[in-house]
Motif scaffolding. Structure first.
Motif, short mmCIF file in Angstrom:
data_model
loop_
_atom_site.label_atom_id
_atom_site.label_comp_id
_atom_site.label_asym_id
_atom_site.label_seq_id
_atom_site.Cartn_x
_atom_site.Cartn_y
_atom_site.Cartn_z
N ARG A 191 -0.02 16.35 7.66
CA ARG A 191 0.07 16.46 6.20
C ARG A 191 0.20 17.91 5.77
NH1 ARG A 191 -4.79 12.12 5.00
NH2 ARG A 191 -3.50 10.23 5.03
N CYS A 192 -0.51 18.81 6.45
CA CYS A 192 -0.42 20.23 6.11
C CYS A 192 0.97 20.78 6.38
CB CYS A 192 -1.46 21.02 6.91
SG CYS A 192 -3.17 20.70 6.44
N SER A 222 6.85 13.90 5.87
CA SER A 222 6.93 12.74 4.98
C SER A 222 5.95 11.66 5.43
CB SER A 222 8.36 12.17 4.99
OG SER A 222 8.70 11.68 6.28
N ALA A 230 3.56 19.23 5.70
CA ALA A 230 4.41 18.62 4.66
C ALA A 230 5.38 17.61 5.24
CB ALA A 230 5.14 19.69 3.86
#
Length: 302
Positions: free
Chosen positions: A198-199, A203, A201
């Motif tokens: 998630r860090c 999808s 970015a």
């Protein structure tokens, strides 16, 4: 002068090799795997190795009807090692063709149910919240009813046919895979590698299906192995009850049903031999599934 010895690093097997080594330690599971492979090969090669096409009317002779095992055909001189049914069909050929339909229905429905259930389970676990609660209530509602009851209702609405049976089994089975994947994905979702993705970015789709899903595969394999045996048994039950595959595309369940009325008259072979083929297939798959469960679940390893 002191001698200096160095210890070579221990060789670490890949996960697949470790699973294979642990699997073959159980001889009963190996026998089950060999039996299933033999059954699958017989089903695949049935059009080429079967003595006759039991559903080609041109190859049947009514004079050969209800011949006991080991009898010889009146017309062709062919030996019927497992006898014939009332229409003169060779039971060896009928069982081979019946295995084709049973395994076809089970494997196709298994693949579709796994695909649908896996996607739904991963999405529910990853996003959580109200979406997760809504999906799990649907899963709980479906699993609260017997699978045979849901399948009977669906086939009463859809009618008979191989495609109808496959659709009914997919609807019956997808919830098992959704719950299994969701349970594993919830544990994996809290780990650091998901936060790192998630860090970066990435999808949501890539995180779910490239990072989260591969770590949920082991329990999915175990459930799939057990469910394919249940799918075969369920399809046989539906065909036995007369709501499964049509008589022109018979499965093992329909073969058992065809001989059921003749058991008391002494023609046991019409129903008994397809029943034995069904039992051997289901037992072989269950033996493989039980061993995979022990190998893939660390809590069950000795």
């Amino acid at each position: 002068m002191t001698e200096i010895t160095t210890n070579a690093p221990a060789r670490i097997d890949s996960p697949s090799k470790r699973i294979f080594k642990e699997f073959i330690e159980d001889r009963i599971a190996v026998v089950g795997l060999l039996l299933f492979v033999i059954v699958a090969l017989i089903a695949i090669a049935a059009p080429w190795i079967a003595p006759q096409n039991p559903y080609d009317l041109a190859q049947l002779d009514i004079m050969d009807g209800a011949l006991p095992p080991g009898e010889v055909s009146f017309a062709t001189g062919q030996t019927y090692w497992l006898g014939t049914d009332q229409q003169g069909r060779d039971m060896v050929s009928a069982i081979m063709y019946g295995l084709r339909i049973s395994l076809l229905v089970a494997t196709v429905s298994l693949g579709l149910a796994i695909t649908i259930g896996t996607i739904i389970g991963v999405v529910a676990a990853y996003f959580g919240g109200k979406l997760d609660s809504f999906i799990m209530r649907i899963v709980d509602l479906q699993l609260s009813f017997p699978a045979i009851l849901i399948a009977l209702i669906l086939l009463a609405l859809l009618g008979r046919g191989v495609d109808k049976v496959i659709l009914a089994l997919v609807i019956v089975q997808w919830a098992y895979y959704a719950r299994t994947v969701r349970s594993s994905a919830i544990v994996e979702r809290r780990k650091d590698y998901i936060d790192a993705a998630r860090c970066l970015a990435l999808s949501n789709r890539r995180i779910m299906f490239r990072h989260l899903l591969p770590n949920c595969v082991p329990p999915l394999i175990v459930v799939a192995t057990v469910q394919i045996a249940q799918a075969i048994a369920l399809e046989a039950t539906l065909s036995f009850l007369g709501v499964g595959v049509p008589i022109t595309e018979p499965s093992l369940g329909l073969l058992i049903a065809n001989g059921y009325d003749y058991l008391l008259s002494g023609s046991y072979w019409i129903s008994i031999f397809p029943g034995l083929a069904l039992v051997v297939t289901i037992v072989a798959i269950n033996l493989v599934g039980d061993r995979l469960r022990d190998v893939l679940n660390p809590r069950l390893q000795k």
